[in-house]
Design an enzyme around this catalytic site. Structure first.
Site, PDB file in Angstrom:
ATOM      1  N   GLU A  35     -10.148 -23.524  15.331  1.00 55.66           N
ATOM      2  CA  GLU A  35      -9.015 -23.279  14.250  1.00 55.66           C
ATOM      3  C   GLU A  35      -8.692 -24.395  13.445  1.00 55.66           C
ATOM      4  O   GLU A  35      -8.258 -25.369  13.890  1.00 55.66           O
ATOM      5  CB  GLU A  35      -7.776 -22.570  15.118  1.00 55.66           C
ATOM      6  CG  GLU A  35      -6.551 -22.141  14.254  1.00 55.66           C
ATOM      7  CD  GLU A  35      -6.836 -21.366  12.988  1.00 55.66           C
ATOM      8  OE1 GLU A  35      -7.659 -20.242  13.468  1.00 55.66           O
ATOM      9  OE2 GLU A  35      -6.553 -21.509  11.915  1.00 55.66           O
ATOM     10  N   LYS A  38      -3.519 -22.644  11.847  1.00 62.08           N
ATOM     11  CA  LYS A  38      -2.711 -22.403  13.365  1.00 62.08           C
ATOM     12  C   LYS A  38      -3.146 -21.389  14.078  1.00 62.08           C
ATOM     13  O   LYS A  38      -3.656 -20.166  13.408  1.00 62.08           O
ATOM     14  CB  LYS A  38      -1.427 -21.844  12.730  1.00 62.08           C
ATOM     15  CG  LYS A  38      -0.323 -23.088  12.333  1.00 62.08           C
ATOM     16  CD  LYS A  38       0.845 -22.368  11.805  1.00 62.08           C
ATOM     17  CE  LYS A  38       1.602 -23.520  11.172  1.00 62.08           C
ATOM     18  NZ  LYS A  38       2.793 -22.852  10.499  1.00 62.08           N
ATOM     19  N   VAL A 178      -1.443  -0.388   1.675  1.00 63.50           N
ATOM     20  CA  VAL A 178      -0.521  -0.819   2.928  1.00 63.50           C
ATOM     21  C   VAL A 178       0.396  -1.956   2.441  1.00 63.50           C
ATOM     22  O   VAL A 178       1.699  -1.991   2.434  1.00 63.50           O
ATOM     23  CB  VAL A 178      -1.335  -1.203   4.100  1.00 63.50           C
ATOM     24  CG1 VAL A 178      -0.342  -1.293   5.056  1.00 63.50           C
ATOM     25  CG2 VAL A 178      -2.415   0.029   4.283  1.00 63.50           C
ATOM     26  N   ILE A 179      -0.232  -3.196   1.837  1.00 68.64           N
ATOM     27  CA  ILE A 179       0.721  -4.415   1.750  1.00 68.64           C
ATOM     28  C   ILE A 179       1.735  -3.739   0.547  1.00 68.64           C
ATOM     29  O   ILE A 179       2.869  -4.140   0.539  1.00 68.64           O
ATOM     30  CB  ILE A 179      -0.062  -5.554   1.323  1.00 68.64           C
ATOM     31  CG1 ILE A 179      -0.989  -5.931   2.635  1.00 68.64           C
ATOM     32  CG2 ILE A 179       0.738  -6.560   0.702  1.00 68.64           C
ATOM     33  CD1 ILE A 179      -1.823  -7.127   2.379  1.00 68.64           C
ATOM     34  N   VAL A 181       2.900  -0.978  -0.431  1.00 68.10           N
ATOM     35  CA  VAL A 181       4.035  -0.208  -0.358  1.00 68.10           C
ATOM     36  C   VAL A 181       4.892  -0.717   0.689  1.00 68.10           C
ATOM     37  O   VAL A 181       6.448  -0.576   0.581  1.00 68.10           O
ATOM     38  CB  VAL A 181       3.643   1.334   0.246  1.00 68.10           C
ATOM     39  CG1 VAL A 181       2.744   1.974  -0.983  1.00 68.10           C
ATOM     40  CG2 VAL A 181       3.111   1.120   1.352  1.00 68.10           C
ATOM     41  N   ARG A 263      -7.872  -6.923   0.641  1.00 67.75           N
ATOM     42  CA  ARG A 263      -8.136  -8.544   1.173  1.00 67.75           C
ATOM     43  C   ARG A 263      -9.582  -8.671   1.569  1.00 67.75           C
ATOM     44  O   ARG A 263     -10.384  -7.683   1.869  1.00 67.75           O
ATOM     45  CB  ARG A 263      -7.455  -8.658   2.792  1.00 67.75           C
ATOM     46  CG  ARG A 263      -6.151  -8.710   2.552  1.00 67.75           C
ATOM     47  CD  ARG A 263      -5.401  -8.860   4.189  1.00 67.75           C
ATOM     48  NE  ARG A 263      -5.728 -10.126   4.729  1.00 67.75           N
ATOM     49  CZ  ARG A 263      -4.917 -11.297   4.503  1.00 67.75           C
ATOM     50  NH1 ARG A 263      -4.001 -11.427   3.544  1.00 67.75           N
ATOM     51  NH2 ARG A 263      -5.365 -12.536   4.885  1.00 67.75           N
ATOM     52  N   ALA A 310      -4.985  -6.081  12.718  1.00 69.74           N
ATOM     53  CA  ALA A 310      -4.938  -7.096  13.956  1.00 69.74           C
ATOM     54  C   ALA A 310      -5.454  -6.319  15.243  1.00 69.74           C
ATOM     55  O   ALA A 310      -6.166  -7.080  15.962  1.00 69.74           O
ATOM     56  CB  ALA A 310      -3.571  -7.499  14.225  1.00 69.74           C
ATOM     57  N   HIS A 435      14.142  15.658  24.689  1.00 70.61           N
ATOM     58  CA  HIS A 435      14.913  15.954  23.530  1.00 70.61           C
ATOM     59  C   HIS A 435      16.168  15.290  23.543  1.00 70.61           C
ATOM     60  O   HIS A 435      16.813  15.051  24.768  1.00 70.61           O
ATOM     61  CB  HIS A 435      15.330  17.562  23.915  1.00 70.61           C
ATOM     62  CG  HIS A 435      16.352  18.225  22.805  1.00 70.61           C
ATOM     63  ND1 HIS A 435      15.822  18.434  21.412  1.00 70.61           N
ATOM     64  CD2 HIS A 435      17.564  18.440  22.903  1.00 70.61           C
ATOM     65  CE1 HIS A 435      16.934  18.949  20.832  1.00 70.61           C
ATOM     66  NE2 HIS A 435      18.163  19.015  21.446  1.00 70.61           N
TER      67      HIS A 435
END
Ligand code: NAI
Length: 458
Positions: A35, A38, A178-179, A181, A263, A310, A435
């Site tokens: 990596e 991070k 998505v990002i 809204v 993306r 994810a 309920h």
């Protein structure tokens, strides 16, 4: 060049990469996890976790602002963005520490810090080190596309917007996916005047059209402006003011432009193509077992075309680790992956849309929409929305569930079991839903589809 041998070398420590490493280590494989930034990747540091923390702050702001309707007197004095970031960073920090602890505790994982390059079907090079793996897993994730728009003080992607220092007076969000809204929702709750510019004819075009309509209606009520079917022509910036020109001559001005137009896979300059890995529009081509066709090189997560989530990355990573270990796991099926958009209202869905179901099953497809107006808990929360069920035929199983309304994301777990297990509405209807919960709406929708509606008209 020092060379070390492993069973699996994983390039990228985000959701796909670290899930693969942890599962492989459990199965006794010796793993190198490479990596450059991070551990935890986009999801933990620039995506899911920090944005959902912002959305929670936004919800608290709305509760404070709107409390009078519940008979509670409060005044929203303002948004202290520095404190919002402290809260958000605290959440990320704790999870990051936990994840580092998990990887450290796994004896079989060697964590390698640095930028890796694929140097052949078995080899990843990191600086002076050569890591040779029986298997190599590419897990380098994705980046925010910008369409060539220059990022600056007032023009951002979600990466920069996560550390915004001031709530902008006026914000334009380019892209109503998505990002788009989710950020529109946050900024509106924080007090910005928000306009979403979306090229397609509706917001969240990947969702069921009815869901888009409900979201647009809810956003209109929240005074978020949606400009759908609007195409960007150019962007300019001067003295902290951004001008977005649309095709057709109109232009919009704002103090912030958030570019949220999708993306892209991070696959360039990493040696993939040179090693023979085939890319299509930048995505790594794989078979259903996520094999690239080059030696034992596999790919997981956002670099594989499909929904960029994810939990798909986790599932890919686990699948590959188990497949390598010979456990013969079932391949990950994209259409069974639950999706949640955490705007207010929330959107949750799993399985096929009505249109996709018709393509697959023909005209016999049946659907039913249960309005949250009949759901006690939704009325208590003061939210509008629905649960829509799609079944493959008059007497067929449920193949798609689409939900919209505050907190409906929490309902996606049961929805996923129903679709994944190909349940019949009658089977689901035989289970008693508590309920008053919003979960009851899911139960009621199945009761109705089973021909015995309770709090709904037949
Ligand atoms: P997206 O693909 O969901 O939405 C991008 C939107 O921008 C599309 O509706 C597209 O029509 C529009 N667009 C593209 N070019 C445009 C232009 N020139 N002018 C106007 N509109 C334009 O991508 P987004 O929202 O950037 O998210 C990226 C990925 O991250 C998605 O795959 C999403 O699933 C994932 N994500 C998931 C979240 C969640 O699960 N809650 C949260 C945030 C992101």
């Amino acid at each position: 060049m020092p060379t070390t041998h492993y069973d699996i070398v994983i390039l990228g420590g985000g959701s796909g990469g670290y899930a693969c490493a942890l599962r492989a280590a459990q199965l006794g494989q010796r793993v190198a996890l490479v990596e450059k930034d991070k551990l935890g990747g986009t999801c933990l540091h620039r995506g899911c976790i920090p944005t959902k923390a912002l959305l929670h702050s936004a919800e608290v702001a709305d509760s404070a602002r709107d409390s009078a309707r519940f008979g509670v007197q409060t005044t929203l004095e303002g948004i202290d963005l520095a404190a919002v970031h402290t809260y958000k960073d605290g959440v990320v920090g704790r999870l990051y520490k936990g994840l580092q602890g998990l990887v450290k505790a796994a004896e079989n994982i060697t964590y390698v810090e640095g930028e890796g390059q694929l140097a052949g079907p078995t080899t990843v090079v990191v600086g002076e080190d050569e890591l040779v793996g029986e298997h190599v897993v590419l897990a380098t994730g994705s980046y925010a596309r910008t369409l060539g728009i220059e990022i600056g003080d007032a023009v951002m992607t979600s990466d920069e917007a996560l550390t915004l220092e001031q709530v902008p007076g006026r914000a334009i969000i380019l892209g109503g996916g998505v990002i788009g809204v989710e950020f529109a929702s946050v900024l509106r709750s924080f007090g910005s005047a928000v306009t979403i510019v979306e090229a397609m004819d509706r917001l969240v075009p990947a969702e069921d059209p009815g869901v888009s309509k409900a979201l647009e209606r809810a956003f209109r009520k929240r005074k978020i402006t949606s400009r759908t079917g609007a195409r960007m022509e150019s962007v300019s910036q001067q003295d902290g003011v951004v001008t977005l020109s649309l095709e057709g001559g109109e232009s919009l001005e704002a103090d912030l432009l958030l570019v949220a137009v999708g993306r892209g896979p991070r696959t360039e300059g990493l040696g993939y193509e040179e090693a023979g890995v085939i890319l299509e529009r930048g995505f790594v081509q794989v078979d259903e077992r996520l094999r690239t066709g080059v030696g034992n090189v596999r790919a997981v997560g956002d670099i594989v075309a499909g929904v960029q989530l994810a939990h798909r990355g986790f599932a890919h990573g686990i699948f590959v680790a188990e497949d390598i270990a010979g456990l013969e796991p079932e391949p990950v099926r994209d259409h069974l992956i639950p999706k949640v958009t955490y705007s207010d209202p929330e959107i949750a869905s799993v399985g096929l849309s009505e249109e996709q179901a018709r393509e697959q099953y023909g005209e016999g497809v049946a659907s039913y929409e249960y309005n949250l107006g009949g759901n006690g808990k939704s009325q208590i929360l003061g939210t509008a929305g629905f649960v829509k069920l799609i079944r493959s035929a008059e007497d067929g199983p449920v193949v798609g569930i689409h939900m919209v309304g505050a907190r409906m994301g929490e309902q996606v777990g049961e929805a996923q079991l129903i679709v994944g297990w190909e349940a019949l509405p009658e089977e689901v209807a035989s289970f008693i839903h508590a309920h008053p919960t919003q979960n009851e709406a899911l139960g009621e929708a199945h009761l109705a589809l089973a021909g015995k509606p309770l709090h709904a008209h037949a």
